[in-house]
Design an enzyme around this catalytic site. Structure first.
Site, PDB file in Angstrom:
ATOM      1  N   ASP A   5      -8.845  -4.766  -6.320  1.00 21.01           N
ATOM      2  CA  ASP A   5      -8.484  -3.847  -5.238  1.00 21.01           C
ATOM      3  C   ASP A   5      -9.311  -2.571  -5.348  1.00 21.01           C
ATOM      4  OD1 ASP A   5      -7.263  -2.107  -3.437  1.00 21.01           O
ATOM      5  OD2 ASP A   5      -5.243  -2.831  -3.878  1.00 21.01           O
ATOM      6  N   SER A  24       0.846  -1.189   0.000  1.00 18.94           N
ATOM      7  CA  SER A  24       0.000   0.000   0.000  1.00 18.94           C
ATOM      8  C   SER A  24       0.888   1.248   0.000  1.00 18.94           C
ATOM      9  CB  SER A  24      -0.967  -0.030   1.185  1.00 18.94           C
ATOM     10  OG  SER A  24      -1.981   0.933   1.024  1.00 18.94           O
ATOM     11  N   HIS A  51      -7.666  -5.256  -1.450  1.00 18.13           N
ATOM     12  CA  HIS A  51      -6.411  -4.548  -1.176  1.00 18.13           C
ATOM     13  C   HIS A  51      -5.416  -5.396  -0.397  1.00 18.13           C
ATOM     14  CE1 HIS A  51      -3.732  -1.235  -0.938  1.00 18.13           C
ATOM     15  NE2 HIS A  51      -3.867  -1.051   0.350  1.00 18.13           N
TER      16      HIS A  51
END
Length: 708
Positions: A653, A578, A685
């Site tokens: 995602d 991320s 995600h």
């Protein structure tokens, strides 16, 4: 070495050298299900308006008196099953009073009188319900189905609050993509007479296409995704009156796409307080609205910043007051508490800490003290404090170094204190808040005592500007300082996150500890400027220039590693997910030759493809800050790749959308640069469940194979 290194302390976490049991990566990743994380007391909580607490143990609910530490009663699963024959185990308790406890049983909320051993209330709701919130005062539950909001009570399982056909208009759910401390969309009034709720109109928000490969043929699944600089949602606040069963809306014009958050009721249910934030996120108006008319009564105060303003907490009213409340603000550089009246008068700044207040637990019976949580002097820790409301004098109630999670009894006389640190897996104590005396009620064994694992140490480095940078070093079992070890740098580096905490494993995932010993690696993690719990100046240095200060601090960590005689400085790899994926790719490509290998998961590659609420807070819009967006665009540096890089992305995602990785791959092809890519079909995600073991093994295998 160019940079001064200072050691705040070194804590060694010895997991045991005598045993020879090997911890596999798969077991480490799935450790929670395999008993490799510290045990605790299940569903531990205070019984309202008493000095007793309850927890589940095997097939019993145990009731214990905090003063005597004696069991006062228990309830067996068999006894409960006589009333609810369909249940298969003791349920999770949502709340518990001196006579009743509440739990969800399929598509119903049950209130059970454990004194008379009988059913008190049963509230059924639609089996398709989501976002459920029960209120004991109203004896009702709010819930959503698709984009609409409903209420169920004992008489009616489906009271309509909204009935809107337009799917762009969503009621009763979290808005603004759960920024600004938002985690839900419904707000019961203190006496249960009203339900306030968020509503968002996403008509201006672009559709983003995700593909479901599990249909035949594959099918399109559009989500609403507001990208930086583009159309955002229009927010409203509705008020449903349970007596008249009618809905009204607060008179707020949000056509400018400004944000509504931190919704709070006054105790008399006459007013609603709302923090309103401009889309630029540098100005907050805290406003009071009349429930009766929906009109704004007054603006209590405003806050502005040349970087950003980010209110994240609701108002907390003082006991027995309908006018005075506590408000969280970073206006002096750290999150502190301020007392205001609902007319907008600042009574006082209650706390003046140079560390971060993180929450309010409650008050004592006489309303002389408020109990708060905060980091204390060491930002890697979490403690509980008693603060006198008149003088501001405070007492630290959690004495052991570490990370404490506490619950306050209704009368404020006792705390349940669950804590861990590098050498303590999990301990639970009852703390008397008046005298500070603590009684140990549970002490977890080391779940890893049979495994041959290494050590975790905390190190404090000095950044180029003199800032303390907290870091963590994991060494393998049988560490030999005369050897040369390869290094894996694990990075996150973004706002609202902190990797290094004085807790069990030091905040590290168990796979890191396992990998260190399995492959003879040093695992290093540093919390750079921009990360959480160090105050506004530390965090906001990143404004409009994501990556610059963060990379500089991470390179301070690299310099430190290279200074260690036992580190092989030619074999350093970097990994993150991320924001950590953004950091991983940025470190690899903006510092060619420094790392041999990078594995980035769900990486932000271009901030213009990230969401409005988060992205514009830190970068402003692409129109306002074109230079900043261009500099942070990872694809601009792909031609610098020197080493091996693997990009991993979930195929659906909805947070860091796949377009990020796709644009990096596209530029790599254009620049004739070879990189590796792997996608996890139908994962969002984060890759969760049993597939996560596959993910971690893929990442680590790639690192071992290429970090040479």
């Amino acid at each position: 070495m160019k940079k001064l290194i200072s050691f705040l302390f070194i804590c060694t976490f010895i997991l045991g050298y005598s045993q020879q049991k090997e911890l596999s990566i798969e077991d480490a990743v799935l450790g929670y299900y395999k008993g490799l994380y510290p045990s605790s007391l299940s569903n531990l909580q205070w019984i309202e308006n008493t000095s007793n607490y309850a927890f589940k143990k095997e097939n019993e609910l145990i009731f214990t008196n905090a003063k005597t530490n004696k069991v006062v009663s228990n309830l067996s699963f068999e006894a409960l099953k006589k009333v609810y024959p369909e249940i298969k185990r003791l349920p999770y308790l949502q709340e518990i009073s001196a006579t009743d406890f509440t739990f969800q049983n399929g598509s119903s909320i049950e209130v059970y009188n454990y004194v008379s051993k009988s059913k008190s209330t049963s509230i059924h709701f639609d089996e398709n319900a989501k976002n459920t919130e029960y209120n004991s005062k109203a004896k009702a539950i709010a819930y959503t189905i698709d984009n609409n909001l409903f209420i169920a009570n004992a008489a009616n399982p489906k009271i309509v609050v909204t009935e809107i056909e337009d799917k762009n208009i969503v009621s009763g759910q979290a808005i603004h993509r759960s920024e600004f401390g938002i985690y839900k969309g419904t707000f019961w009034s203190p006496k249960g007479n009203y339900l306030a709720f968020y509503q968002k109109d996403e008509s201006n928000v672009a559709d983003y296409p995700l593909v479901d490969i599990n249909t035949y043929p594959a099918s399109l699944k559009n989500i609403k995704y507001p990208m930086a600089g583009q159309g955002s949602e229009i927010a409203k606040i509705g008020i449903f009156n349970l007596a008249t069963q009618s809905t009204t809306y607060l008179d707020i014009d949000t056509s400018d796409e400004h944000y509504l958050t931190n919704l709070s009721w006054t105790p008399d249910e006459k007013f609603v307080l709302v923090a309103e934030i401009n889309r630029g996120q540098n100005h907050v108006w805290y406003n009071r609205y009349s429930v009766e008319t929906g009109k704004k009564v007054n603006t209590l105060f405003e806050e502005t910043s040349d970087k950003w303003t980010e209110p994240e907490f609701d108002a907390v009213f003082l006991p027995k007051s309908t006018t005075n409340f506590l408000w969280f603000s970073e206006r002096d550089g750290f999150m502190n508490l301020y007392q205001y009246t609902s007319e907008g008068k600042l009574v006082k700044q209650l706390t003046k800490f140079d560390w971060v207040v993180t929450g309010i637990l409650g008050f004592d019976a006489l309303a002389k003290n408020v109990f708060i949580t905060g980091t204390g002097a060491d930002a890697r820790e979490s403690h509980t404090f008693k603060v006198n409301l008149k003088s501001g004098k405070y007492t630290k109630l959690t004495s052991t170094n570490g990370t404490h999670r506490t619950q306050l009894s209704t009368n404020g006389n006792y705390l349940i204190d669950s804590y861990s640190n590098l050498t303590t897996p999990n301990s639970i104590e009852i703390v008397e808040t008046k005298k500070g005396k603590s009684t140990l009620v549970y002490n977890a064994e080391n779940p890893l005592k049979e495994y041959n694992l290494g050590t975790t140490e905390f190190v404090t480095l000095k950044g180029t500007d003199g800032t303390d940078l907290y870091s963590r070093v994991i060494k393998p079992a049988n560490f030999d300082a005369s050897k040369k070890y390869p290094v894996l740098i694990y990075v996150y580096g973004g706002p609202h996150a902190q990797m290094n905490t004085n807790s069990w494993l030091g905040g590290a995932s168990l796979w890191m500890t396992a990998f260190s010993t399995l492959e003879d690696y040093i695992i290093f993690t540093l919390d750079n400027r921009g990360s959480a719990n160090r105050g506004f100046a530390f965090e906001s240095i990143i404004h409009r220039n994501l990556g610059d200060a963060e990379i500089e601090d991470q390179l301070t960590g690299v310099d430190y590693l290279k200074s260690l005689s036992y580190v092989d400085s030619s074999r350093i790899a970097v990994n993150g997910w991320s924001y950590g994926g953004f950091m991983t790719t940025s470190l690899m490509l903006r510092n060619p030759g420094m790392f041999t290998t990078a594995v980035a998961g769900g990486p932000v590659i271009d901030w213009k493809y990230y969401e409005v609420m988060y992205g514009e807070r830190y970068m402003d819009t692409p129109q306002e800050n074109p230079e900043g967006y261009e500099k942070t665009k990872v694809a601009n540096y792909i031609k610098n790749l020197d080493g091996k890089m693997l990009i991993i992305h979930g195929s659906v995602d909805p947070v860091v959308v796949p377009q990020h990785s796709m644009t990096l791959l596209q530029e790599a092809v254009k620049q004739k640069t070879q990189i590796d890519f792997f996608t996890y079909p139908m994962h969002e995600h984060n890759v969760r469940g049993v597939d996560r073991a596959h993910l971690v093994k893929k990442m680590l295998d790639y690192i071992v194979e290429n970090n040479k």
